[in-house]
Scaffold this active site. Structure first.
Site, PDB file in Angstrom:
ATOM      1  N   ASN A   1     -47.771 -59.440  -6.752  1.00 62.07           N
ATOM      2  CA  ASN A   1     -47.745 -60.872  -7.103  1.00 62.07           C
ATOM      3  C   ASN A   1     -46.947 -61.005  -8.395  1.00 62.07           C
ATOM      4  OD1 ASN A   1     -48.320 -63.476  -7.904  1.00 62.07           O
ATOM      5  ND2 ASN A   1     -50.473 -63.057  -8.428  1.00 62.07           N
TER       6      ASN A   1
ATOM      7  N   LYS B   1     -46.014 -63.637  -9.920  1.00 61.05           N
ATOM      8  CA  LYS B   1     -46.369 -64.798 -10.771  1.00 61.05           C
ATOM      9  C   LYS B   1     -45.089 -65.511 -11.218  1.00 61.05           C
ATOM     10  CE  LYS B   1     -50.570 -62.415 -11.957  1.00 61.05           C
ATOM     11  NZ  LYS B   1     -51.708 -62.299 -12.843  1.00 61.05           N
TER      12      LYS B   1
ATOM     13  N   HIS C   1     -55.599 -68.090  -5.851  1.00 64.69           N
ATOM     14  CA  HIS C   1     -55.507 -67.218  -7.029  1.00 64.69           C
ATOM     15  C   HIS C   1     -56.196 -67.910  -8.204  1.00 64.69           C
ATOM     16  CE1 HIS C   1     -53.948 -64.874 -10.334  1.00 64.69           C
ATOM     17  NE2 HIS C   1     -53.701 -63.925  -9.450  1.00 64.69           N
TER      18      HIS C   1
ATOM     19  N   GLU D   1     -55.427 -68.176 -11.170  1.00 66.59           N
ATOM     20  CA  GLU D   1     -54.536 -68.963 -12.034  1.00 66.59           C
ATOM     21  C   GLU D   1     -54.239 -70.323 -11.400  1.00 66.59           C
ATOM     22  OE1 GLU D   1     -51.631 -65.848 -12.483  1.00 66.59           O
ATOM     23  OE2 GLU D   1     -53.080 -64.745 -13.705  1.00 66.59           O
TER      24      GLU D   1
ATOM     25  N   GLU E   1     -60.696 -60.368  -7.085  1.00 70.10           N
ATOM     26  CA  GLU E   1     -60.074 -60.214  -8.398  1.00 70.10           C
ATOM     27  C   GLU E   1     -60.977 -60.823  -9.473  1.00 70.10           C
ATOM     28  OE1 GLU E   1     -55.476 -59.984  -7.954  1.00 70.10           O
ATOM     29  OE2 GLU E   1     -56.062 -62.074  -8.107  1.00 70.10           O
TER      30      GLU E   1
ATOM     31  N   GLY F   1     -54.772 -59.155 -15.848  1.00 68.42           N
ATOM     32  CA  GLY F   1     -53.804 -59.159 -16.943  1.00 68.42           C
ATOM     33  C   GLY F   1     -54.408 -58.770 -18.286  1.00 68.42           C
TER      34      GLY F   1
ATOM     35  N   SER G   1     -55.633 -55.670 -13.190  1.00 65.47           N
ATOM     36  CA  SER G   1     -55.218 -54.523 -13.999  1.00 65.47           C
ATOM     37  C   SER G   1     -55.122 -53.221 -13.196  1.00 65.47           C
ATOM     38  CB  SER G   1     -56.128 -54.358 -15.223  1.00 65.47           C
ATOM     39  OG  SER G   1     -56.011 -55.496 -16.063  1.00 65.47           O
TER      40      SER G   1
HETATM   41  P1  PGA Z   1     -52.724 -57.951 -12.939  1.00 64.98           P
HETATM   42  O1  PGA Z   1     -52.782 -59.283 -12.021  1.00 64.98           O
HETATM   43  O2  PGA Z   1     -52.480 -56.811 -12.011  1.00 64.98           O
HETATM   44  O3  PGA Z   1     -51.588 -58.204 -13.872  1.00 64.98           O
HETATM   45  O4  PGA Z   1     -54.052 -57.857 -13.625  1.00 64.98           O
HETATM   46  C1  PGA Z   1     -53.419 -59.268 -10.771  1.00 64.98           C
HETATM   47  C2  PGA Z   1     -53.298 -60.649 -10.129  1.00 64.98           C
HETATM   48  O5  PGA Z   1     -53.425 -61.650 -10.835  1.00 64.98           O
HETATM   49  O6  PGA Z   1     -53.106 -60.760  -8.886  1.00 64.98           O
END
Ligand code: PGA
Length: 254
Positions: A9, A11, A94, A96, A166, A172, A213
């Site tokens: 992903n 983003k 997601h 976000e 998640e 992140g 992460s």
């Molecule tokens: P990350 O993001 O691997 O940077 O923690 C995962 C995601 O948001 O799908």
């Protein structure tokens, strides 16, 4: 037997030119790992040129969101019909998008249903906040998100769905959930809820990813867990070496 699925992903990273250049280099590196399903999810404007590069290859394309209407006066939105032919997968729910776009469980359910109607495969993301985690409410919360997202979706349609667990506090942040904990939530709150709703066969066939992460050095731990069928990866999927190592680790462990 559930095929492992690793989705990157991206983003709001990488321009169109950067995305195209990246997949050109990534493709030959990922080609050997054919037992793993490999997906990249670039930003909307890069979908068409990335899809052109990957057409005919085993690496698939996903979008990062989709609107829940077929068309209309919805400035800034991308309809499911606009994604047909470009992507196989679409990330829905997601954290976000839930946070910054105000998406509700009901929106996410509508998006999953319309995506399926258009032949797009939803990767539905669920996960709890740090507050919920610390209050010991993770299983109830995640189970509720799963139920809400799947409302009205048939057992047959479940074959086209992937769920990504998640925990928001692990996205992140570098603070990943331990592989044991992730497996526990995935097997209980996610697969267990799907079992309650659809029975053993559907629950047993459902692919469930962990996300938050995920890095080359922890990938093998997650992939050795019995209920974790892949990963939804942000940061590490933006780097050629890291992405390749993730897929390689998954191919070896599974
Ligand atoms: P990350 O993001 O691997 O940077 O923690 C995962 C995601 O948001 O799908």
């Amino acid at each position: 037997m559930r095929q492992t699925i690793i989705a990157g992903n991206w983003k709001m990273y990488k321009t169109v030119a950067e995305s195209v250049d990246f997949v050109r280099q990534l493709l030959p590196r990922l080609e050997p790992f054919s037992n793993v399903e490999r997906v990249v999810c670039p930003t909307f404007v890069a979908l068409a040129p990335v899809a052109d590069v990957l057409r005919g290859s085993a690496v698939k394309v996903g979008a990062q969101n989709v609107a829940f209407n077929k068309e209309g006066a919805y400035t800034s939105q991308i309809a499911p019909g606009m994604l047909q032919g470009l992507v196989e997968y679409v990330i829905i729910g997601h954290s976000e998008a839930r946070k910054y776009l105000g998406e509700t469980d009901e929106d996410i359910n509508k998006k999953a249903k319309i995506a399926l109607e258009y032949g797009l495969k939803p990767i539905i993301a669920v996960g709890e906040s740090l507050e919920t985690y610390e209050a010991g409410q993770t299983a109830a919360f995640v189970g509720g998100q799963v139920r809400a997202a799947l409302s009205g979706i048939s057992a047959e349609q479940m074959a086209s769905i992937v769920i990504a667990y998640e925990p928001i506090w692990a996205i992140g942040t570098g603070k990943n959930a331990s592989a044991d904990l992730a497996n526990q939530i995935i097997s209980g709150a996610v697969r267990g809820t799907v079992r309650d709703l659809y029975g053993d066969a559907v629950a047993g066939a459902l692919r469930i990813q962990y996300g938050g992460s995920v890095k080359p050095d922890n990938m093998a731990d997650y992939m050795s867990q019995p209920d974790i069928d892949g990963a939804l990866v942000g940061g590490a999927s933006l780097k050629l070496d890291d992405f390749t190592k993730l897929v390689e680790a998954a191919a070896q462990v599974k």
